[in-house]
Design a protein around this motif. Structure first.
Motif, short mmCIF file in Angstrom:
data_model
loop_
_atom_site.label_atom_id
_atom_site.label_comp_id
_atom_site.label_asym_id
_atom_site.label_seq_id
_atom_site.Cartn_x
_atom_site.Cartn_y
_atom_site.Cartn_z
N GLU A 141 -14.77 25.05 -63.67
CA GLU A 141 -14.67 26.41 -63.17
C GLU A 141 -13.47 27.14 -63.75
OE1 GLU A 141 -14.86 28.86 -58.92
OE2 GLU A 141 -14.71 26.68 -58.93
N SER A 169 -24.34 24.10 -73.22
CA SER A 169 -23.90 25.49 -73.25
C SER A 169 -23.12 25.81 -71.98
CB SER A 169 -25.10 26.44 -73.35
OG SER A 169 -25.82 26.20 -74.55
N THR A 192 -20.88 23.09 -59.33
CA THR A 192 -19.98 23.56 -60.38
C THR A 192 -19.11 22.39 -60.83
OG1 THR A 192 -19.91 25.78 -59.42
CG2 THR A 192 -18.15 25.20 -60.98
N THR A 236 -16.82 27.84 -67.71
CA THR A 236 -17.46 27.45 -66.45
C THR A 236 -18.79 26.79 -66.74
OG1 THR A 236 -16.41 29.29 -65.26
CG2 THR A 236 -18.36 28.29 -64.24
N LYS A 237 -19.08 25.70 -66.04
CA LYS A 237 -20.36 25.03 -66.18
C LYS A 237 -20.92 24.68 -64.81
CE LYS A 237 -23.90 23.22 -68.24
NZ LYS A 237 -24.88 24.11 -68.92
N GLN A 238 -22.14 25.16 -64.56
CA GLN A 238 -22.81 24.90 -63.30
C GLN A 238 -24.15 24.23 -63.56
OE1 GLN A 238 -22.84 29.03 -61.98
NE2 GLN A 238 -21.28 28.58 -60.41
N TYR A 239 -24.48 23.27 -62.70
CA TYR A 239 -25.80 22.66 -62.69
C TYR A 239 -26.41 22.99 -61.33
CZ TYR A 239 -24.31 19.98 -66.79
OH TYR A 239 -23.86 19.60 -68.04
N THR A 255 -21.98 28.01 -68.77
CA THR A 255 -22.57 29.00 -67.88
C THR A 255 -21.87 30.35 -68.07
OG1 THR A 255 -23.01 27.25 -66.26
CG2 THR A 255 -23.14 29.52 -65.48
N ARG A 256 -20.53 30.27 -68.18
CA ARG A 256 -19.72 31.45 -68.49
C ARG A 256 -18.54 31.02 -69.35
NH1 ARG A 256 -20.38 31.95 -63.09
NH2 ARG A 256 -18.25 31.26 -62.66
#
Length: 499
Positions: free
Chosen positions: A22, A56, A19, A12-15, A58-59
């Motif tokens: 996910e 990196s 998102t 998961t990558k969020q800015y 996020t999760r």
């Protein structure tokens, strides 16, 4: 069951509140060629950037050969045996092959001096497996793009990579060079290397991949066995709908709009002569380096010819004058849109207004509201998504950037459109939309010229095709003569000159 070489779980990558990826799972087996497919913006690049340590997560967690690893930067990825081969080759043209391959991590003797002899020998040994004709001491800028691509693969092998990710590796290769690359990829897989292959070209995916993971809008959709799939089944999963294939309709009239007479820039373009009619889509085919792009640059006024002339509706252009070409209704959509087509940090509306900024200014000041309104209307007609003309163009996908470049010429009242590799690096959904734009331009009575290295594309969209070889137009094809056999034969010099 074979243990996965690579397992990315719940990525998961969020800015901020946005998102972009996910809960995506991605697994690759040892010795497997695994496709990663999806439209631009689907999350492919984000996933690979996390794998290669550029960003990196996020999760999520990453496992190599069953063991969880921490990838904090590109160096840690490389030390784990993960190599990235980018669409835009990562090399220093002025350095030699062996210097590029050991850049940042030289072999040393006595702990101090660079051991050039050892470096050359190591590079020569690894190149024996790929292309023995490449001299480690050659300047890399002097090599063909396909050979530079091989050097990138050789660097990964030198680092004993367990996972090699290839991002659009054939964007600048000819069909023949792709065939050679395909053999290399299968050889790597046979040696136990896991290869991740990213491409918008469906024929390539079916040629080299064992399985493929499909992403859409930042979500995992499916992992499929390629031998059980068709192009339509994969594309439908990618875009979430069935893409209708529309046949080409001809709108050619008898009215000559553009005439090129003995136009040359020796030795790259040699006395090109042809006419293009209102409503016509004229394809320009040939191998990379045949002089196609150079021909367009001459017509657009970017380069100075050694001889010849260009006429628009019977009026001769001032050659080597971009301003005059634009004034006569000629617009170029360049091959390298990032380098030559856009100002990445500026807004969509500013980029769209560039060729005719005098129309949008008053007393030296940009009429921003007026420009924004024109841009909104044009980009709505081209189905730009998201429809935010104040957004920086560099944040858009390749397909949407291409729409903005096309939109600038539509807003300028352009009559003659020069498309140089218009669908390179864009996904199948956006590609279908670009074909629709070309078709619509022809229907409106515009003149459209298209350079493409993809023969199925040229065949699909063209009323007539000129084939170039070594700077010369060697064939003019129409009707059923526009086929892959003829296009390939003339491009490599095996067809009789058909002019």
């Amino acid at each position: 069951m074979t243990e996965d070489r690579l397992s990315m779980q719940g990525m998961t990558k969020q800015y901020g509140v946005v998102t972009v990826l996910e809960n995506v799972d991605f697994r690759v087996r040892p010795g497997e060629v695994h496709g990663l497919v999806g439209e631009n913006g689907a999350g492919k690049s984000t996933l690979l950037k996390m794998l290669s340590g550029v960003i990196s997560a996020t999760r999520g967690k990453i496992l190599l050969d069953g063991k969880e690893v921490q990838i904090t930067d590109p160096l840690s990825a490389r030390n784990l045996g993960i190599a990235m081969i980018h669409q835009e080759l990562q090399n220093v043209p002025e350095l030699t092959v062996f210097q590029n391959m050991f850049l940042g991590r030289p072999r040393r003797k006595h702990g101090v001096f660079v051991d050039k002899a050892r470096e050359i020998e190591e590079v020569r040994e690894v190149l024996k497996r790929l292309d023995p004709s490449i001299d480690p001491r050659s300047k890399i800028g002097d090599l063909k793009v396909s050979q530079q691509q091989i050097v990138e693969i050789a660097r990964a092998l030198l680092e004993k990579a367990r996972v090699i990710a290839m991002d659009e590796p054939t964007s600048s290769l000819t069909p023949q060079e792709f065939e050679r690359l395909a053999v290399l990829i299968r050889d790597l897989a046979a040696q136990g290397v896991s290869v991740i292959y990213v491409s918008h070209k469906m024929d390539e995916l079916f040629k080299v991949c064992d399985r493929a993971t499909i992403l859409r809008d930042g979500h995992y959709i499916d992992c499929v066995d390629m031998q059980n799939e068709t192009e339509d089944s994969i594309v439908t999963r990618m875009v979430g709908r069935k893409i209708e294939k529309v046949g080409h309709h001809s709108y050619v009239t008898d009215e000559c709009v553009l005439e090129v007479k003995d136009l040359a820039r020796e030795p790259v373009v040699k006395k090109a002569s042809f006419k293009v009619h209102r409503g016509e889509v004229l394809g320009i085919s040939g191998l990379v380096g045949a002089g196609r792009t150079e021909l367009f640059r001459l017509i657009a006024g970017l380069d100075k010819p050694t001889s010849g002339e260009v006429l628009v509706k019977g009026k001769k252009l001032k050659l080597y004058s971009v301003h005059d070409s634009i004034a006569h209704g000629i617009g170029l959509v360049p091959e390298d849109r990032k380098l030559e087509g856009i100002l990445k940090a500026r807004s969509i509306n500013i980029n769209m207004g560039l060729p005719a900024m005098d129309r949008y200014t008053r007393m030296g000041m940009i009429r921003r509201g007026y420009l924004r309104g024109i841009a909104y209307d044009v980009m709505k007609g081209l189905n730009l998504h998201p429809l935010d003309v104040d957004r920086a163009i560099g944040t858009l996908s390749g397909g949407n950037q291409q729409k903005v470049i096309i939109g600038r010429w539509l807003a300028s009242g352009t009559e003659i459109f020069l498309f140089d590799e218009p669908t390179r690096g864009i996904d199948v959904g956006a590609k279908s939309e670009i074909y629709g734009v070309i078709e619509d331009l022809a229907r409106q009575g515009k003149v459209v010229m298209v350079i493409s290295s993809e023969m199925p594309e040229i065949i699909r969209i063209s009323d007539r095709v000129l084939v170039m070889r070594e700077g010369e137009i060697v064939a003019e094809l129409t009707g059923s003569d526009i086929n892959e056999g003829n296009l390939g034969a003339y491009a490599i010099g095996q067809g009789k000159k058909a002019l």
